[in-house]
Design a protein around this motif. Sequence first.
Motif, short mmCIF file in Angstrom:
data_model
loop_
_atom_site.label_atom_id
_atom_site.label_comp_id
_atom_site.label_asym_id
_atom_site.label_seq_id
_atom_site.Cartn_x
_atom_site.Cartn_y
_atom_site.Cartn_z
N GLY A 620 -14.76 -27.89 -60.88
CA GLY A 620 -15.23 -26.75 -60.45
C GLY A 620 -14.23 -25.68 -60.31
N ASP A 621 -14.41 -24.66 -59.82
CA ASP A 621 -13.68 -23.43 -59.63
C ASP A 621 -13.32 -23.41 -58.21
N PHE A 622 -12.11 -23.15 -57.76
CA PHE A 622 -11.70 -22.96 -56.29
C PHE A 622 -11.05 -21.88 -56.26
N LYS A 623 -10.95 -21.07 -54.93
CA LYS A 623 -10.42 -19.89 -54.78
C LYS A 623 -8.64 -20.25 -54.44
N ALA A 624 -7.76 -19.42 -54.96
CA ALA A 624 -6.53 -19.48 -54.44
C ALA A 624 -6.00 -18.01 -54.20
N SER A 625 -5.20 -17.90 -53.47
CA SER A 625 -4.37 -16.66 -53.26
C SER A 625 -2.89 -16.60 -53.56
N VAL A 626 -2.67 -15.34 -54.31
CA VAL A 626 -1.20 -15.20 -54.53
C VAL A 626 -0.69 -13.69 -54.15
N ARG A 627 0.32 -13.70 -53.86
CA ARG A 627 1.01 -12.38 -53.42
C ARG A 627 2.10 -11.94 -54.44
N VAL A 628 1.90 -11.00 -55.11
CA VAL A 628 2.94 -10.25 -55.94
C VAL A 628 3.71 -9.12 -55.53
N GLU A 629 4.97 -8.90 -55.85
CA GLU A 629 5.73 -7.86 -55.68
C GLU A 629 6.32 -7.65 -56.89
N ALA A 630 5.76 -6.01 -57.37
CA ALA A 630 6.29 -5.81 -58.73
C ALA A 630 6.58 -4.31 -58.52
N LEU A 631 7.34 -3.69 -59.56
CA LEU A 631 7.58 -2.30 -59.58
C LEU A 631 6.37 -1.51 -59.73
N ASN A 632 6.68 -0.46 -58.93
CA ASN A 632 5.18 0.55 -58.85
C ASN A 632 5.44 1.59 -60.05
N ILE A 687 6.71 -14.22 -65.76
CA ILE A 687 7.60 -13.71 -66.80
C ILE A 687 7.12 -12.21 -67.18
N LEU A 688 6.39 -11.69 -66.44
CA LEU A 688 6.10 -10.20 -66.57
C LEU A 688 7.36 -9.23 -66.22
N PRO A 689 7.78 -8.34 -67.05
CA PRO A 689 9.11 -7.52 -66.90
C PRO A 689 9.11 -6.97 -65.37
N GLU A 690 7.87 -6.36 -65.05
CA GLU A 690 7.70 -5.81 -63.78
C GLU A 690 7.80 -6.57 -62.48
N LEU A 691 7.84 -7.70 -62.47
CA LEU A 691 7.70 -8.85 -61.54
C LEU A 691 9.05 -8.63 -60.72
N GLN A 692 8.84 -8.71 -59.44
CA GLN A 692 10.03 -8.93 -58.54
C GLN A 692 9.96 -10.38 -57.84
N LYS A 693 8.62 -10.53 -57.29
CA LYS A 693 8.39 -11.72 -56.56
C LYS A 693 6.77 -12.22 -56.64
N VAL A 694 6.73 -13.56 -56.64
CA VAL A 694 5.29 -14.16 -56.49
C VAL A 694 5.42 -15.17 -55.75
N SER A 695 4.48 -15.51 -55.00
CA SER A 695 4.08 -16.62 -54.01
C SER A 695 2.85 -16.94 -53.73
N ARG A 696 2.36 -18.14 -53.38
CA ARG A 696 1.00 -18.44 -52.90
C ARG A 696 0.99 -18.08 -51.54
N HIS A 697 -0.23 -17.27 -51.34
CA HIS A 697 -0.26 -16.41 -50.01
C HIS A 697 -1.28 -16.93 -49.16
N SER A 698 -1.18 -17.07 -47.79
CA SER A 698 -1.98 -17.49 -46.79
C SER A 698 -2.28 -16.49 -46.02
N LYS A 699 -3.30 -16.45 -45.32
CA LYS A 699 -3.96 -15.11 -44.46
C LYS A 699 -3.07 -15.37 -43.35
N PRO A 700 -2.68 -14.21 -42.41
CA PRO A 700 -2.23 -14.26 -41.13
C PRO A 700 -3.04 -15.35 -40.29
N LYS A 701 -2.19 -15.93 -39.28
CA LYS A 701 -2.77 -16.92 -38.46
C LYS A 701 -3.95 -16.37 -37.72
#
Length: 707
Positions: A620-632, A687-701
């Motif tokens: 099945g499909d499960f939800k996952a979250s990522v946070r991406v920081e890229a050039l604006n 591999i995106l050229p604009e990318l600065q950082k990518v990580s799996r993201h969790s919501k605040p406590k």
Amino acid sequence: MYLFEGLEKKISAYLSQQQVDYVRASYILARDAHEGQTRSSGDPYITHPVAVSSILADMRLDHETIMAALLHDVIEDTEYSKEDLSLAFGETVAELVEGVSKLDKLKFSSKQEAQAENFRKMLMAMVKDIRVILIKLSDRTHNMRTLGSLRPEKRRRIALETLEIYSPLAHRLGIYDIKNELEDLGFQAMYPMRYRALKSAVNQARGNRKEIIERTQQDLSNRLKKYNINGRVQGREKHLYSIYSKMRSKELSFNEVMDIYGFRIIVDSVDNCYRVLGAIHGIYKPIENRFKDYIAIPRSNGYQSLHTSLKGPHGIPVEVQIRTEEMDHMADKGIAAHWHYKENGEQDNNSQLRVNQWMQSLVELQQNASTSVEFIETVKSDLFPDEIYVFSPKGKIIELPTGATAVDFAYAVHSGVGDTCVGARVDHRNYSLSAPLENGQSVEIITSPRAKPNANWLNFVVSAKARSSIRHFLKRQHADDATNMGNRLLRHALGMIKLDEIAQADIDRVVEETKSTSFEELLANIGMGNEISAMIARRLVGDNTEIPGKKSTVSIRGTEGLMVHFSRCCHPIPDDEIVAILSPGKGVVIHQTGCSNIRKIAKEEPQRVLPMLWDSNAQGDFKASVRVEALNQQGTLASLTAAIASCDSSIINMQTHDREDNLLVVDIEMTTRNRIHFANIMRKIRILPELQKVSRHSKPKTKVKTS
């Protein structure tokens, strides 16, 4: 010994020399035990127990009470134990000290529960020996007198506790001098500006009305002489908290509160009380509906007096209380006066009998209450003074709180009558069970053996006994129903395995793991949704034992037949290390093992957190979250969404945030099948050229609801 001299002088006036010596010995031990300790004011700590003992000596309490008062903080604040005090001064003194001591060494789930448990213990100790509460009231009185050295917020907390618990207790026990002092001191600490303003207004009014007060007192004294009645007239000023309470309850300004002064006429016999009543009604007109005969029908705390309100000089209301010397002593000292009469060889008085009856009712309330907090709330509702008097069909007087109904009356007669009540007749006419009763009514209860308490009764009953008894019955019935339901759910969860085939050792183990007191309580918790039947079944037969008749149809092993939710804070996906939290009404909630939201739960309630494994065929499909920081820059979002879509993943939600360093922060919630699929998506993003950082993201406590 200079601190002891004043106390010694007081107790020597009514105790024997041997008893004074016993008190002196307890003072020496207390002084030495508290050596080096000081109060918040900086005074040596021993000054406090001496002051408490002095208050009790003013009531002429016996030597054991004075000794216990001197020692009342020794168990709590020093190395001495109850056994040490018992060896030194006897079991009675040690029991009194233990009854007053707090429960600081026990752990509670909340400050409210700790406070409630302290009150419960104190009240239960009071049932064994009323002197416990007399010591505690004196202790609180001195603490209130010396409240000024504490922080404002602590002063207000202690003052509120005093007004809610201790002054009503003093009233219930008939100790009006302590009640009035506690109320005024509590009022001053809770509302200092209101206190000062009201005190100033009273002082001004005293000057303006001095002539009227003196004239009224002289008129009353002359009236006694005319009728040849031996007695004395005392003018008294109502205490400030009483005036303040009247202003609040009736929404009056100070100028509208006319009767801030009252008079007390004390005579030598009950017969003269009624003669005085007729005499003073001859000079001042009585105010309608303001007469109370507490001699014929004493208050529940034994208080006796005639109360009448009159229109005095210039139409100013005048309140007059008429009583005998004994009644006056009882009115000020209440239950404490019992020792004065006991010392003189007289019989137990009316106050003692009534207070004993009330204390025994505390035992029943304690038995019916499920928690200390509920017990104290129930007792508090029974402490306030307004009451009515109604009659049983045989003429017995029943005291009830103002606003009481026929159901309150039924429980006041007997718990069995209340439980089987179906109707009422008041003054020989049918009467609604929910309608308030009035003074002087005659009440007859109609019962049926098949009847039982109705939960709706809790909406209108006002007496502590009625509320406690109804709640107790409903809890007992609910517990029986829950146990039966839990039994059925557990048998269903076990499938082909019969409950009586499971070893007793396994049952005992699971009972202990779930912190239940018995297997019946565990079944009740299953029935009420506090435990999950399938989880308990799995624990009973072992995690690796197949439960016949149960097929795995979900992604998590061992959750067959359960509602399963995946947490929104950490979004676990197949192949993550996971745990389950039991959540009544929701089944199980799956979290990642390292989720910050479950650390506290895992530490405080480990039995509610279960390690889990993904099923090998989880699909099945499960939800996952990522946070991406890229050039604006233009096209960044398009490139990002295209990369995710190329990996056969759908975007469920996306939020963007601009940063001052020309970076775009994007939180993306998307679908994934497992950790391998998720890793492929992450590689595609990296591999995106604009990318600065990518990580799996969790919501605040956040606060995880577990019950």
